[in-house]
Enzyme design. Sequence first.
Site, PDB file in Angstrom:
ATOM      1  N   GLU A   1       3.511   5.645   4.666  1.00  0.00           N
ATOM      2  CA  GLU A   1       4.964   5.850   4.622  1.00  0.00           C
ATOM      3  C   GLU A   1       5.275   7.300   4.285  1.00  0.00           C
ATOM      4  O   GLU A   1       6.293   7.620   3.679  1.00  0.00           O
ATOM      5  CB  GLU A   1       5.614   4.884   3.619  1.00  0.00           C
ATOM      6  CG  GLU A   1       5.244   5.094   2.167  1.00  0.00           C
ATOM      7  CD  GLU A   1       4.144   4.155   1.664  1.00  0.00           C
ATOM      8  OE1 GLU A   1       3.263   3.765   2.473  1.00  0.00           O
ATOM      9  OE2 GLU A   1       4.159   3.826   0.463  1.00  0.00           O
TER      10      GLU A   1
ATOM     11  N   ASP B   1       8.277  10.994   1.435  1.00  0.00           N
ATOM     12  CA  ASP B   1       7.644   9.687   1.218  1.00  0.00           C
ATOM     13  C   ASP B   1       8.734   8.668   0.902  1.00  0.00           C
ATOM     14  O   ASP B   1       9.644   8.946   0.126  1.00  0.00           O
ATOM     15  CB  ASP B   1       6.641   9.794   0.062  1.00  0.00           C
ATOM     16  CG  ASP B   1       5.784   8.548  -0.063  1.00  0.00           C
ATOM     17  OD1 ASP B   1       4.710   8.519   0.559  1.00  0.00           O
ATOM     18  OD2 ASP B   1       6.219   7.609  -0.764  1.00  0.00           O
TER      19      ASP B   1
ATOM     20  N   ASN C   1       8.121  -4.155   1.945  1.00  0.00           N
ATOM     21  CA  ASN C   1       7.142  -4.995   2.642  1.00  0.00           C
ATOM     22  C   ASN C   1       6.997  -6.353   1.958  1.00  0.00           C
ATOM     23  O   ASN C   1       6.969  -7.393   2.614  1.00  0.00           O
ATOM     24  CB  ASN C   1       5.781  -4.300   2.684  1.00  0.00           C
ATOM     25  CG  ASN C   1       5.648  -3.411   3.916  1.00  0.00           C
ATOM     26  OD1 ASN C   1       6.300  -3.647   4.928  1.00  0.00           O
ATOM     27  ND2 ASN C   1       4.830  -2.379   3.821  1.00  0.00           N
TER      28      ASN C   1
END
Lengths: 111, 312
Positions: free
Chosen positions: B218, B175, B183
């Site tokens: 993710e 992860d 982001n």
Amino acid sequence: MAPLDTGRLAEIAGGDAGFARELVDLFMEDAAAHLATLTAAIGDGQAERVREVAHTLKGSASNVGAEPMRGLAYALEQQGRAGELRESAPLLVALHEELERVRAVAEESGR
Amino acid sequence: MKILVADDDRLSRRLLEHTLSQWGHEVVACGDGEEAWLTCRQGTARLVISDWQMPGMDGLELTRRLRALGGTYTYVILLTGEEGREEFLTAMEAGIDDYLTKPVDLDELRARLAVGKRVLDLQEELRCALAVSEKLATTDALTGLLNRRTILERGDEAFAQALRQGYPLSVIMADIDYFKQVNDRHGHLVGDRVLAAVAGALHGGLRRYDCLGRYGGEEFLAILPGCAAVEVAAVAERMRAAVAGREVEVDGGSIRVTTSLGAVASGPDDLPHIINLIQLADDALYRAKAAGRNRVECHGAYPPSQTVNVEP
């Protein structure tokens, strides 16, 4: 009827005279071998073998346009199928004669 | 087009061979059914022109075998004598596509070859289209990795096979750390590029026969057949290091991200299902996050994880 339909032969050879000659040579060589096999098979009374080889000969003859030989081979094939070989010898003789006529035509047109 | 001609009659064979070559086809000529069958099994001829009656294996038997073989479709044209209706029906039932009566009319042959080519080209088009949609249906568009459904399917298959054949299987869950911040700070376009870059780096850390898929936003899932507990930590560490060492170009510079990884290996008689392994890998991943991120945690009593300094 002509022993060998040279028109048909030229057509299937695509107008290639050398290839037409090769086809006739192949035909004559194979036909002679088929006739030898047929002679033996008729002598031994092997009707199925007669049917089989006569069938192949018929196919070859129709390919090069040897119509009389095709007709004779067809008759012989029918006799083989029926298991009736008593009348086969005269057909065999006629096939030999026709093959010689084919040879004559081929040689004439080859010159 | 590559065409196989099967005919025991030399004359007929030679005629077809010559004519088809003249028309620009690649021709393989066989003198009997057996030879034709062996050649067909090597699977290069798209179209077969076969005589019906041949000693040994005849044209019908050849056709039946071709149909039973499956795979890429081979178009079969049968050469027939003056067979009757019954025989014709038998031939159709055996699986021929078309037939020509002997002596072969070459114009007709050419016309029928065109029909065969049309059918074969159509098949090729469909095969290509199918391959493309298969690819689309199994791939994650953003990263190019397997999508979630497909990596789970592969995992299922690999798990069953490992169980059956008695070899180990490992699962690694990875992860991206603080991905939300990437982001928020750089925007989703950069986030997408980071995802793709991480996918590439993780993939580079794996062995050739391992599978990697995008499991969630993710989150990535790797399936490693044949990989035992002693090796999985090293593979996971390689993946971690590959990501940490990778820079992603953004406007006016570059950024680095890290990943946390949880790894687990199945013993010979451990678990009933791949899902259980994935759950354990996820638990280990959670521990890696809790212990500070950018690190590998392994499930169970296997070698302790590497401790790595975390970048803030």
